[in-house]
Write a protein that holds these residues in place. Structure first.
Motif, PDB file in Angstrom:
ATOM      1  N   THR A 218       0.848  -1.200   0.000  1.00 17.51           N
ATOM      2  CA  THR A 218       0.000   0.000   0.000  1.00 17.51           C
ATOM      3  C   THR A 218       0.882   1.249   0.000  1.00 17.51           C
ATOM      4  OG1 THR A 218      -0.028   0.134   2.409  1.00 17.51           O
ATOM      5  CG2 THR A 218      -1.723  -1.249   1.359  1.00 17.51           C
ATOM      6  N   PRO A 219       0.346   2.392  -0.440  1.00 24.73           N
ATOM      7  CA  PRO A 219       1.138   3.634  -0.419  1.00 24.73           C
ATOM      8  C   PRO A 219       1.686   3.956   0.960  1.00 24.73           C
ATOM      9  CG  PRO A 219      -0.848   3.927  -1.725  1.00 24.73           C
ATOM     10  CD  PRO A 219      -0.966   2.583  -1.075  1.00 24.73           C
ATOM     11  N   GLU A 220       0.900   3.679   2.014  1.00 23.86           N
ATOM     12  CA  GLU A 220       1.351   3.966   3.369  1.00 23.86           C
ATOM     13  C   GLU A 220       2.566   3.095   3.731  1.00 23.86           C
ATOM     14  OE1 GLU A 220      -2.699   5.131   2.714  1.00 23.86           O
ATOM     15  OE2 GLU A 220      -1.744   3.155   2.576  1.00 23.86           O
ATOM     16  N   TYR A 221       2.511   1.844   3.325  1.00 28.11           N
ATOM     17  CA  TYR A 221       3.625   0.955   3.649  1.00 28.11           C
ATOM     18  C   TYR A 221       4.867   1.357   2.863  1.00 28.11           C
ATOM     19  CZ  TYR A 221       5.849  -3.317   5.309  1.00 28.11           C
ATOM     20  OH  TYR A 221       6.676  -4.188   5.951  1.00 28.11           O
ATOM     21  N   VAL A 222       4.667   1.756   1.610  1.00 28.03           N
ATOM     22  CA  VAL A 222       5.791   2.197   0.792  1.00 28.03           C
ATOM     23  C   VAL A 222       6.463   3.399   1.445  1.00 28.03           C
ATOM     24  CG1 VAL A 222       6.456   3.232  -1.412  1.00 28.03           C
ATOM     25  CG2 VAL A 222       4.891   1.278  -1.364  1.00 28.03           C
ATOM     26  N   GLU A 223       5.656   4.324   1.960  1.00 25.95           N
ATOM     27  CA  GLU A 223       6.217   5.511   2.595  1.00 25.95           C
ATOM     28  C   GLU A 223       7.064   5.119   3.817  1.00 25.95           C
ATOM     29  OE1 GLU A 223       6.100   8.441   1.310  1.00 25.95           O
ATOM     30  OE2 GLU A 223       7.270   9.349   2.950  1.00 25.95           O
ATOM     31  N   LYS A 224       6.571   4.163   4.612  1.00 22.26           N
ATOM     32  CA  LYS A 224       7.326   3.707   5.771  1.00 22.26           C
ATOM     33  C   LYS A 224       8.630   3.032   5.335  1.00 22.26           C
ATOM     34  CE  LYS A 224       3.358   3.048   8.854  1.00 22.26           C
ATOM     35  NZ  LYS A 224       2.567   2.060   9.641  1.00 22.26           N
ATOM     36  N   LYS A 225       8.544   2.258   4.257  1.00 22.93           N
ATOM     37  CA  LYS A 225       9.751   1.589   3.776  1.00 22.93           C
ATOM     38  C   LYS A 225      10.776   2.608   3.288  1.00 22.93           C
ATOM     39  CE  LYS A 225      10.491  -2.130   3.551  1.00 22.93           C
ATOM     40  NZ  LYS A 225      11.288  -3.030   4.432  1.00 22.93           N
ATOM     41  N   LEU A 226      10.318   3.663   2.604  1.00 28.05           N
ATOM     42  CA  LEU A 226      11.236   4.697   2.154  1.00 28.05           C
ATOM     43  C   LEU A 226      11.878   5.414   3.340  1.00 28.05           C
ATOM     44  CD1 LEU A 226       9.235   6.194  -0.859  1.00 28.05           C
ATOM     45  CD2 LEU A 226      11.274   4.740  -0.953  1.00 28.05           C
ATOM     46  N   GLU A 227      11.118   5.607   4.394  1.00 25.03           N
ATOM     47  CA  GLU A 227      11.685   6.218   5.596  1.00 25.03           C
ATOM     48  C   GLU A 227      12.778   5.330   6.182  1.00 25.03           C
ATOM     49  OE1 GLU A 227       8.506   6.932   8.274  1.00 25.03           O
ATOM     50  OE2 GLU A 227       7.549   8.486   7.046  1.00 25.03           O
ATOM     51  N   GLN A 228      12.546   4.010   6.170  1.00 27.47           N
ATOM     52  CA  GLN A 228      13.562   3.087   6.647  1.00 27.47           C
ATOM     53  C   GLN A 228      14.822   3.181   5.794  1.00 27.47           C
ATOM     54  OE1 GLN A 228      11.690  -0.813   6.655  1.00 27.47           O
ATOM     55  NE2 GLN A 228      11.529  -0.773   8.883  1.00 27.47           N
ATOM     56  N   LEU A 229      14.641   3.168   4.469  1.00 27.44           N
ATOM     57  CA  LEU A 229      15.782   3.239   3.558  1.00 27.44           C
ATOM     58  C   LEU A 229      16.543   4.536   3.740  1.00 27.44           C
ATOM     59  CD1 LEU A 229      14.210   1.755   0.291  1.00 27.44           C
ATOM     60  CD2 LEU A 229      15.698   0.596   1.933  1.00 27.44           C
ATOM     61  N   ASP A 230      15.817   5.594   4.046  1.00 28.30           N
ATOM     62  CA  ASP A 230      16.448   6.888   4.253  1.00 28.30           C
ATOM     63  C   ASP A 230      17.358   6.864   5.473  1.00 28.30           C
ATOM     64  OD1 ASP A 230      16.917   9.487   3.463  1.00 28.30           O
ATOM     65  OD2 ASP A 230      15.324  10.317   4.724  1.00 28.30           O
ATOM     66  N   ALA A 231      17.003   6.042   6.464  1.00 24.98           N
ATOM     67  CA  ALA A 231      17.759   6.008   7.717  1.00 24.98           C
ATOM     68  C   ALA A 231      18.855   4.946   7.722  1.00 24.98           C
ATOM     69  CB  ALA A 231      16.802   5.758   8.876  1.00 24.98           C
ATOM     70  N   VAL A 232      18.849   4.057   6.736  1.00 25.45           N
ATOM     71  CA  VAL A 232      19.852   2.995   6.682  1.00 25.45           C
ATOM     72  C   VAL A 232      21.128   3.529   6.054  1.00 25.45           C
ATOM     73  CG1 VAL A 232      20.437   0.791   5.624  1.00 25.45           C
ATOM     74  CG2 VAL A 232      18.191   1.109   6.644  1.00 25.45           C
ATOM     75  N   GLU A 233      22.252   3.353   6.741  1.00 28.65           N
ATOM     76  CA  GLU A 233      23.514   3.852   6.212  1.00 28.65           C
ATOM     77  C   GLU A 233      24.103   2.911   5.165  1.00 28.65           C
ATOM     78  OE1 GLU A 233      26.168   4.550   9.409  1.00 28.65           O
ATOM     79  OE2 GLU A 233      24.952   6.159  10.309  1.00 28.65           O
ATOM     80  N   GLU A 234      23.867   1.607   5.309  1.00 33.91           N
ATOM     81  CA  GLU A 234      24.396   0.639   4.352  1.00 33.91           C
ATOM     82  C   GLU A 234      23.712   0.799   2.992  1.00 33.91           C
ATOM     83  OE1 GLU A 234      23.331   0.012   7.287  1.00 33.91           O
ATOM     84  OE2 GLU A 234      24.816  -1.110   8.445  1.00 33.91           O
ATOM     85  N   GLU A 235      24.502   0.624   1.937  1.00 32.37           N
ATOM     86  CA  GLU A 235      23.930   0.680   0.600  1.00 32.37           C
ATOM     87  C   GLU A 235      23.199  -0.624   0.289  1.00 32.37           C
ATOM     88  OE1 GLU A 235      26.737   1.314  -2.510  1.00 32.37           O
ATOM     89  OE2 GLU A 235      25.234   1.311  -4.083  1.00 32.37           O
ATOM     90  N   LEU A 236      22.002  -0.524  -0.269  1.00 33.78           N
ATOM     91  CA  LEU A 236      21.204  -1.695  -0.603  1.00 33.78           C
ATOM     92  C   LEU A 236      20.907  -1.733  -2.083  1.00 33.78           C
ATOM     93  CD1 LEU A 236      20.263  -1.050   2.523  1.00 33.78           C
ATOM     94  CD2 LEU A 236      18.453  -2.655   1.965  1.00 33.78           C
ATOM     95  N   LEU A 237      20.756  -2.958  -2.578  1.00 33.47           N
ATOM     96  CA  LEU A 237      20.081  -3.174  -3.862  1.00 33.47           C
ATOM     97  C   LEU A 237      18.599  -3.343  -3.531  1.00 33.47           C
ATOM     98  CD1 LEU A 237      22.285  -5.802  -5.767  1.00 33.47           C
ATOM     99  CD2 LEU A 237      22.182  -3.343  -6.130  1.00 33.47           C
ATOM    100  N   VAL A 238      17.746  -2.608  -4.233  1.00 32.72           N
ATOM    101  CA  VAL A 238      16.317  -2.689  -3.952  1.00 32.72           C
ATOM    102  C   VAL A 238      15.584  -2.995  -5.254  1.00 32.72           C
ATOM    103  CG1 VAL A 238      14.295  -1.538  -3.013  1.00 32.72           C
ATOM    104  CG2 VAL A 238      16.557  -1.003  -2.095  1.00 32.72           C
ATOM    105  N   ALA A 239      14.977  -4.185  -5.308  1.00 33.04           N
ATOM    106  CA  ALA A 239      14.110  -4.517  -6.439  1.00 33.04           C
ATOM    107  C   ALA A 239      12.735  -3.945  -6.136  1.00 33.04           C
ATOM    108  CB  ALA A 239      14.039  -6.033  -6.631  1.00 33.04           C
TER     109      ALA A 239
END
Length: 499
Positions: A329-350
C-alpha cells in the motif's frame, strides 16, 4: 539419486519408464552388501575387482553398479602408510634426479637413498609412494544402513529420482496435497495448483523454465519425489527432456517406489512468491556469491530493518544487501522509504514498477532494480558484477606481480583459494617458474619428466597414472601441450597418438 550413467529406462513407444528392480533382485543386493562387508581392511582395488566379477555374473551390470553406488555412501576409505605419501614421493623424486633412474637397479638405488634420508626401509618407502591413490586406499569400515530389501527399495526410489532430474514439468495428483505442497515450498520449487475435471493437481515447473538447467535445481526437483511417494495414493506425470527429445514419464503408487528412510528437507520460508522464485533461480546459478536469507538487523532510525537477502562474496569479507519491494500500500511504501532513508548501508532494492518508487530509492543512495511480476535474475547479477569488478581489481592489486608456487603442479583454482582471491584476480599474474597448461601451472622440468615417460601407443589409463604421479590432473591439456591426442576405442578405453 544415482548418477545419470547408471540410469536404466525403457524408451519404448516414446515413453520414459524406469526399469525397476524387483523382489528377485534382493539376492543380488545381498551379494553387493556382502562384497563390501567382506572387503573391510582391503584395498579399494580388491573391492573393485570383486564388484567387477559380480557385474559379469549379473544380467545387468548397471544394476550391480547402482546397488554399489548406494552402499558406497556408507563406506569409509582411508590412506594407510608409515610415511606420508607426498613426503615419500618428494624424497624419491629427488633421489631419482640425483641417481638418474633408467633401469630397475637404479630405481632400487634411488629408493634406498631416499629411504635412508627418511630413516625407513626401502620396502616401507616403496609401499608408501602411492598409498594415497584411490585404488590403494583401504576400506576401513562400511556401515550399511539398509537390509537387502531396503536397498532394493532405495534403489528404485533413486532410479525414479534420477529419471526426474531432466523433467521440465511434473503434474502430481496425491491423497496428501498439503504434505506435497509443504515439501515443494521447503525445497524452493516453483509450483501452482490447478483444477481438473476430477479434482486438483500440483504442477511443478522444472529447471529449464527458469534460466538454464542446473544440477542444484535439478536435484531439488528430483527430491520432491520422496514427498510424493510418501502418500498412500498418488500419480505423477512428467515431461522429460531426453537430450532434446521430449518424452513422457508416468509413475504411480502401483509402482515399486516407496521411501525406506527419512531424508530431511531444509525448511526455508519466504514472505512472498516473488522472493521464493528469485531465491530458487539465483541459487541455481554458478556464481561467486552465496545467497543468505534474512541477514543481520540494520539500524533504521527509530526502527530496525531486516533485508530480505544478502549476497556474500565467496572470496572476500564483503556482502551486498538486497530488499524486494512488492505489492504494498502507499502507506507501507512511505514507511519503507523512511527506513531506507535512515539505513547507512547501501542496498540493492528490487522495486515493483507499479509503485513508482524507483527515483525515491535512488536519491537515498540505494540502487533500484525495477521489475514487473518477478525479479529478473540477470538484472541483479549485472549489479553484482559491478561490485565484483571492483573486488577483483582490489584483490589483483594486492597480489605481487609474480608468484612462485612451491608445488611442481598446481591448478589456478587451488592457487586462488590459497591466496583468498577469485580465479579472475589471479589471471594476469606472472609465474616465472611454471608454464600455464590449460588451467594448471606446471614446472617445465615436470613437463619434461612426464614427456619422457609417455609414448605413442600407451594406454590412456597408464598415461593418467603418470600424470597423477606428478601431481597433474588436467590430462587433456597436458597431453595436448606435449603433442599427444587420445584415440578412443569404443568402450575399451583409449591410447595415445602423436598429433
Amino acid at each position: 539419486m544415482l548418477t545419470k550413467d547408471l540410469l536404466r529406462v525403457s524408451r519404448r513407444g516414446g515413453g520414459y519408464q524406469p526399469r525397476f528392480a524387483d523382489a528377485g533382485s534382493e539376492a543380488l543386493a545381498a551379494r553387493v552388501l556382502g562384497t563390501y562387508q567382506g572387503h573391510v581392511g582391503e584395498p579399494r582395488q580388491a573391492l573393485d575387482d570383486a564388484l567387477t566379477d559380480l557385474e559379469r555374473e549379473a544380467d545387468d551390470f548397471k544394476l550391480v553398479r547402482g546397488f554399489a553406488a548406494l552402499v558406497e555412501r556408507d563406506a569409509e576409505f582411508e590412506t594407510r602408510a608409515d610415511v606420508d605419501p607426498e613426503r615419500a614421493r618428494r624424497a624419491a623424486f629427488r633421489a631419482a634426479a640425483d641417481v638418474g633412474v633408467v633401469t630397475e637397479s637404479e630405481r632400487e638405488t634411488a629408493l634406498a637413498e631416499a629411504a635412508a634420508r627418511l630413516d625407513v626401509s626401502a620396502d616401507t618407502l616403496d609401499r608408501a609412494l602411492y598409498a594415497d591413490r584411490e585404488s590403494r586406499q583401504v576400506l576401513a569400515a562400511v556401515d550399511a544402513r539398509w537390509t537387502p530389501s531396503e536397498l532394493v527399495a532405495q534403489y528404485n526410489l533413486s532410479l525414479a529420482q534420477t529419471a526426474l532430474f531432466d523433467a521440465t514439468e511434473v503434474r502430481v495428483r496425491t491423497s496428501d496435497p498439503r504434505g506435497l505442497v509443504s515439501a515443494v515450498k521447503r525445497l524452493g520449487l516453483l509450483y501452482e495448483i490447478v483444477k481438473t475435471d476430477d479434482g486438483r493437481e500440483v504442477v511443478l515447473t522444472g529447471p529449464d523454465a527458469l534460466f538454464r538447467a542446473t544440477r542444484r535445481y535439478g536435484t531439488r526437483f528430483a527430491r520432491v519425489l520422496r514427498a510424493v511417494a510418501d502418500a498412500d495414493d498418488w500419480r505423477l506425470e512428467a515431461t522429460i527432456d531426453d537430450r532434446g527429445t521430449e518424452r513422457r514419464l508416468v509413475l504411480s503408487s502401483d509402482d515399486p517406489v516407496r521411501v525406506p528412510g527419512v531424508e530431511p528437507v531444509t525448511d526455508v520460508s519466504y514472505d512472498s512468491g516473488v522472493e521464493r522464485e528469485f531465491a530458487a533461480a539465483f541459487e541455481g546459478l554458478d556464481l561467486d556469491w552465496t545467497l543468505v536469507r534474512e541477514p543481520d538487523v540494520l539500524d533504521a532510525g527509530d526502527r530496525v530493518m531486516i533485508p530480505d537477502f544478502a549476497f556474500e562474496y565467496d572470496h572476500a569479507d564483503f556482502e551486498v544487501l538486497f530488499e524486494i519491494m512488492g505489492f504494498w500500500t502507499p502507506e507501507y511504501v512511505e514507511k519503507k522509504l523512511e527506513q531506507l532513508d535512515a539505513v547507512e548501508e547501501e542496498l540493492l532494492v528490487a522495486v515493483d514498477e507499479s509503485l513508482g518508487a524507483g527515483e525515491d530509492i535512488e536519491i537515498r543512495d540505494h540502487r533500484a532494480i525495477p521489475y514487473s511480476g518477478s525479479v529478473r535474475v540477470k538484472d541483479v547479477v549485472r549489479e553484482l558484477r559491478a561490485y565484483e569488478d571492483d573486488l577483483v581489481a582490489d584483490a589483483a592489486a594486492e597480489l605481487p606481480g609474480e608468484l612462485r608456487p612451491d608445488a611442481d603442479a598446481v591448478t589456478l583454482a587451488a592457487l586462488a583459494d590459497e591466496h583468498g582471491v577469485s580465479e579472475d584476480a589471479i589471471e594476469h599474474v606472472e609465474f616465472p617458474e611454471h608454464e600455464r597448461v590449460g588451467r594448471t601451472l606446471v614446472r617445465p622440468s615436470v613437463l619434461d619428466a612426464i614427456d619422457e615417460e609417455l609414448e605413442a601407443g600407451m594406454a590412456f589409463a597408464d598415461a593418467e597414472d603418470v600424470l597423477d604421479a606428478h601431481g597433474v590432473s588436467d590430462a587433456s591439456a597436458v597431453l595436448s601441450e606435449l603433442g599427444y591426442r587420445v584415440a578412443w576405442e569404443g568402450l575399451g578405453g583409449g591410447t595415445l597418438e602423436t598429433r
